[in-house]
Design a protein around this motif. Sequence first.
Motif, short mmCIF file in Angstrom:
data_model
loop_
_atom_site.label_atom_id
_atom_site.label_comp_id
_atom_site.label_asym_id
_atom_site.label_seq_id
_atom_site.Cartn_x
_atom_site.Cartn_y
_atom_site.Cartn_z
N GLU A 311 9.76 3.20 106.19
CA GLU A 311 10.71 3.98 107.92
C GLU A 311 9.55 4.93 107.66
O GLU A 311 8.82 6.06 109.01
N ALA A 312 9.54 6.27 106.76
CA ALA A 312 8.81 7.20 106.45
C ALA A 312 7.50 7.05 107.04
O ALA A 312 6.72 7.57 107.81
N MET A 313 6.29 5.79 106.11
CA MET A 313 4.99 5.47 106.83
C MET A 313 5.05 4.87 107.88
O MET A 313 3.98 5.70 108.37
N THR A 327 6.57 16.41 111.03
CA THR A 327 7.28 17.13 110.18
C THR A 327 8.28 15.56 109.58
O THR A 327 9.57 15.68 110.82
N VAL A 328 8.33 15.27 108.56
CA VAL A 328 8.83 13.45 108.58
C VAL A 328 9.70 14.43 106.97
O VAL A 328 9.42 14.54 106.22
N ARG A 329 11.42 14.99 107.00
CA ARG A 329 12.06 14.92 106.55
C ARG A 329 12.95 13.72 105.70
O ARG A 329 12.77 12.96 106.20
N ARG A 330 13.07 14.22 104.12
CA ARG A 330 13.80 12.98 103.41
C ARG A 330 12.94 12.01 103.09
O ARG A 330 13.15 10.97 103.27
N PHE A 335 7.94 6.31 96.54
CA PHE A 335 7.51 5.37 97.06
C PHE A 335 6.47 5.43 97.59
O PHE A 335 5.97 4.26 98.73
N LEU A 336 5.12 6.12 97.99
CA LEU A 336 4.46 6.69 99.11
C LEU A 336 4.21 7.60 98.36
O LEU A 336 2.39 7.55 98.82
#
Length: 509
Positions: A311-313, A327-330, A335-336
Amino acid sequence: MADDYLVRIGRLIRDARQHRGWTQSQLAEALNTSQSAVNRIERGNQNISLEMIARIGEALDSEIVSLGYAGPMHLRVVGGRRLSGAIDVKTSKNACVALLCASLLNKGRTVLRRVARIEEVYRLLEVLNSIGVRTRWINDGTDLEIVPPAELDMEAIDAEAAVRTRSIIMFLGPLLHRMERFRLPYAGGCDLGTRTIEPHMIALRRFGLDVAATEGHYHAVVDRQVRPDRPIVLTERGDTVTENALLAAARHDGVTVIRNASSNYMVQDLCFFLEALGVRVEGIGTTTLTVHGMPVIDADVDYSPSEDPVEAMSLLAAAVVTESELTVRRVPIEFLEIELAVLEEMGLDHDRTPEYFADNGRTRLVDLTVRPSKLEAPIDKIHPMPFPGLNIDNVPFFAAIAASAQGQTLIHDWVYDNRAIYLTDLNRLGGRLQLLDPHRVLVEGPTRWRAAEMMCPPALRPAVVVLLAMMAAEGTSVLRNVYVINRGYEDLAERLNTIGAQIEIFRDI
């Protein structure tokens, strides 16, 4: 039913069939009807009952319409908007489903914190409830409480829910310790081509599990005399294969060594959960796991799964393709790291905060800020590898990112039989992607995205990639039947709207 509705339904059925890769004759055979009847239905020239629509949807694993409640969900996307602000990454879908399966190991009460409220989780809960497991959402629907019965009623299993998730395969590991005979419906999930379960069987046979696949079910028999007497070497370093072996080893009365194990994020979360249950696991984060099993696990456990790197990706890709500062937090940075290293070489402008721990106390997180960047195609091809390589599920996002970069990018999705094919759906939105074979796509950038109306691909990550491209395209696009996105993302459209997207959810049947 009005003629225009028949035409619209026919188009939905045709698109769903084509995405499945079926001919009209194959669909006709599944429905026990004629190819000419399917042809008439798809052209809107034949009256069709809701029951028949539901049967077609089941055959194609596509929620064309559902009886008993509103029809399939669609998204109307007004693109060309910049994103801004900050957004938090939700907990891992793949970790949550593994932990739901792992709860079957425990006689006590399991509480999972901030569980992803997604369709994949709902399907597993329906299966668990049907066999006697009590589950309830607590703390204003944020957390999930799971209490197993003394005896599971496998004869009452909800087969319809089970076949809609591939995660059901991970019931094998826990169940082999609870009963000597049982059966499970075939595993379903995304349409990603042939995916054999033989690696699972090779590992689980060492615990006495024998499985025969007939008549839509896995028929399992357990020989209690068979025990692993030497290290188990997995023939595939797969995530669910490793998880199944871990689940079987957790209640094996002895020490099990698992080699060629996946060390990916969901496997690590499962190991942390097993430790919370009292099972000692050595080698977490490596390809050799040593499990000190407990024949009886009876613990009241409270566990917080970590955040989802895929999901972060997805959110990072959304910022890249819409040329936004976000800004993407947490973000679970461990793993990225490979993905970010590739993006840095492509010219991505970003920075990150110092690391801090997730609620499980083990997974390292950062906050990432991405800025509009002039990207260049990478010199090397984009291809997945087992962790710590580039994540298999993150490969599709590089199709949209590469389409935003200057030059040609070769994407080699060697893991799945036909997922790369779905990436060419980006061509309908202005992309220039050339399918070289079922595994390789050549992407030409940069792209001037354009709006379109289309059916959602039946594979989760390519479906989200199409949505991201629609967000970048000037004008209004429509993405039909987004059930597959809801399988893996919680309230994705609503959350994207909070950072500047304009996505409307609607139903038309």
